[in-house]
Design a protein around this motif. Sequence first.
Motif, PDB file in Angstrom:
ATOM      1  N   UNK A   1       0.861  -1.184   0.000  1.00  0.00           N
ATOM      2  CA  UNK A   1       0.000   0.000   0.000  1.00  0.00           C
ATOM      3  C   UNK A   1       0.894   1.231   0.000  1.00  0.00           C
ATOM      4  N   UNK A   2       1.100   1.794  -1.191  1.00  0.00           N
ATOM      5  CA  UNK A   2       2.048   2.885  -1.371  1.00  0.00           C
ATOM      6  C   UNK A   2       1.315   4.176  -1.695  1.00  0.00           C
ATOM      7  N   UNK A   3       1.952   5.291  -1.350  1.00  0.00           N
ATOM      8  CA  UNK A   3       1.359   6.593  -1.652  1.00  0.00           C
ATOM      9  C   UNK A   3       2.117   7.333  -2.748  1.00  0.00           C
ATOM     10  N   UNK A   4       3.206   6.731  -3.242  1.00  0.00           N
ATOM     11  CA  UNK A   4       3.981   7.403  -4.280  1.00  0.00           C
ATOM     12  C   UNK A   4       4.906   6.399  -4.951  1.00  0.00           C
ATOM     13  N   UNK A   5       5.301   6.712  -6.182  1.00  0.00           N
ATOM     14  CA  UNK A   5       6.257   5.907  -6.928  1.00  0.00           C
ATOM     15  C   UNK A   5       7.157   6.835  -7.729  1.00  0.00           C
ATOM     16  N   UNK A   6       8.308   6.343  -8.092  1.00  0.00           N
ATOM     17  CA  UNK A   6       9.178   7.011  -9.044  1.00  0.00           C
ATOM     18  C   UNK A   6       9.306   6.102 -10.257  1.00  0.00           C
ATOM     19  N   UNK A   7       8.787   6.543 -11.401  1.00  0.00           N
ATOM     20  CA  UNK A   7       8.890   5.774 -12.629  1.00  0.00           C
ATOM     21  C   UNK A   7      10.282   5.983 -13.217  1.00  0.00           C
ATOM     22  N   UNK A   8      10.936   4.881 -13.567  1.00  0.00           N
ATOM     23  CA  UNK A   8      12.322   4.939 -14.050  1.00  0.00           C
ATOM     24  C   UNK A   8      12.431   4.302 -15.428  1.00  0.00           C
ATOM     25  N   UNK A   9      13.551   4.564 -16.056  1.00  0.00           N
ATOM     26  CA  UNK A   9      13.850   3.981 -17.357  1.00  0.00           C
ATOM     27  C   UNK A   9      14.375   2.562 -17.149  1.00  0.00           C
ATOM     28  N   UNK A  10      13.476   1.689 -16.703  1.00  0.00           N
ATOM     29  CA  UNK A  10      13.853   0.328 -16.336  1.00  0.00           C
ATOM     30  C   UNK A  10      14.420   0.264 -14.932  1.00  0.00           C
ATOM     31  N   UNK A  11      14.573  -0.939 -14.403  1.00  0.00           N
ATOM     32  CA  UNK A  11      15.091  -1.092 -13.040  1.00  0.00           C
ATOM     33  C   UNK A  11      16.568  -0.721 -12.952  1.00  0.00           C
ATOM     34  N   UNK A  12      17.296  -0.754 -14.079  1.00  0.00           N
ATOM     35  CA  UNK A  12      18.708  -0.403 -14.029  1.00  0.00           C
ATOM     36  C   UNK A  12      18.898   1.068 -13.664  1.00  0.00           C
ATOM     37  N   UNK A  13      18.060   1.947 -14.215  1.00  0.00           N
ATOM     38  CA  UNK A  13      18.147   3.348 -13.822  1.00  0.00           C
ATOM     39  C   UNK A  13      17.810   3.505 -12.346  1.00  0.00           C
ATOM     40  N   UNK A  14      16.831   2.740 -11.867  1.00  0.00           N
ATOM     41  CA  UNK A  14      16.471   2.796 -10.451  1.00  0.00           C
ATOM     42  C   UNK A  14      17.661   2.405  -9.576  1.00  0.00           C
TER      43      UNK A  14
END
Length: 487
Positions: free
Chosen positions: A178-191
């Motif tokens: 149950x999350x209130x925010x996300x950061x969308x990345x250019x694939x998991x490698x950028x994350x």
Amino acid sequence: MQPLEITFSEHKAKYEQLIEVYRSAIKSAELLPGTQLPSARYLADFYGVNRHTVMMAMQSLASEGWLNTQLRKAYVVSDDLPIESSATYGRQESKAPFSFQFSTSNYEFNEVDLSQYQYIFAGGLPDLSAFPKQAFKQSMNMAARQFNAQDMHYANSAGVDALKLQIMRYLSQARALDLDDLLICNGSQEALYLVAKAFINKGDCVAIETLGYPPARMAFESCGADLVDIKQDEQGICVIDLEAQLKSRKIKLLYLTPLHQYPTTVTLPVSRRLQIYQLCYQYGVVIIEDDYDHEFHYQCRPLQPMAADDPAGIVIYISTFSKIMCAGARIGYLHAAPIVMQRLKALKKLINHKNDVFMQLAVAHWMLSGEFERHLKRMTKLYKQRWQAMSDQLIELQRQGVPISFTKPDGGMAIWLHCDFDVQTLKSSAQKKGVYFQSEDEFYHLNSLRSLRPSTEAMRHIRLGFAAQTPEQAKLGIQKIFSDYSA
């Protein structure tokens, strides 16, 4: 013991309600370690349900680590968990605010041209031939028709709201997150790189599983980290060895793939997850949880992520659409404590203003339409069939006298196979026959501060991915691999 009282609801499957009631009783110490449950037949009669319903519930609880199974005996409550009170059994107790230590502030990837191989056993490749291209094309068309100038500008570098909302809804339903925010990345490698850049100063130590995901290690090392190998066994990362390294070194981050350990496919049990969490909190270590193929679990329901029970906010959760869709979609995402998210979002703007907005909007529409979950169900069923087919094929080779052994994984997209012969010769021979797979030596890190890499002669494992090929293709490829060893 007498069966627990249950009032079944019509709104949820009965086996799920059995799981919840018995799990809750174990967490609260109503059922103590060593308690033997009545037989499945007795429980089925008591609750007025099918015996298979009870068996499904008990097997799931055993897979999660709450119960042990004994041959020709009923299930027994596990005594492996660190039970001192109901708090240690269940959700973590509240913690004081965590003190994060951020960094202030060339690596070359050896890419393999897979097009030159006829049989490809790469472990993380999805079957693109089964992707619903027409349905997704409709979502792409919808994204183009709903063109919004505000979305196309430099704002929303953390991700389009429509996609974040759909992913958070899905994570809540499918992964208990149950999350209130996300950061969308250019694939998991950028994350992974964003996290490394945010935390690592030159000389900081990062604990890693001895066998692991090379691109993650490259990201850490490129930001100045010293990598510290932690021992593994048949259940995953060793807690005792981790504690010894935490005592002797100032370790800042711990990188884990707990659901399907990369590359061995082992699922880290509940007991070790709890112990690792407590140790990391005690020693001020941030956990990076890489949950790269959560959906593909076949023996039972997958364990919920460590991030789902993170009262201190020390888990950075990373996942990707690369295994669900394809690597080319470049949709990954992460979640962390608010102060960490703030830092990572700022770094994201420096590295990459934003991801492909058309792709984000298309995936959001795809999820909203229901096609995403239908695709997931189809692929999980398909990969389960291939998982079983490869297992059967390897067992047949064993019957023929080929000296191989393996533990059938609970899920994932590959099998970790032990060979009683030189795997380097095997790999070289297979490549000449147009067959690609990875061998154990590819998953160690040569430059670890504390390296546990064995001698080449001691490396006897190969990794066989089963997702990207039909069972018929895989069978032909396996025959080519082991043709010199078959009877």
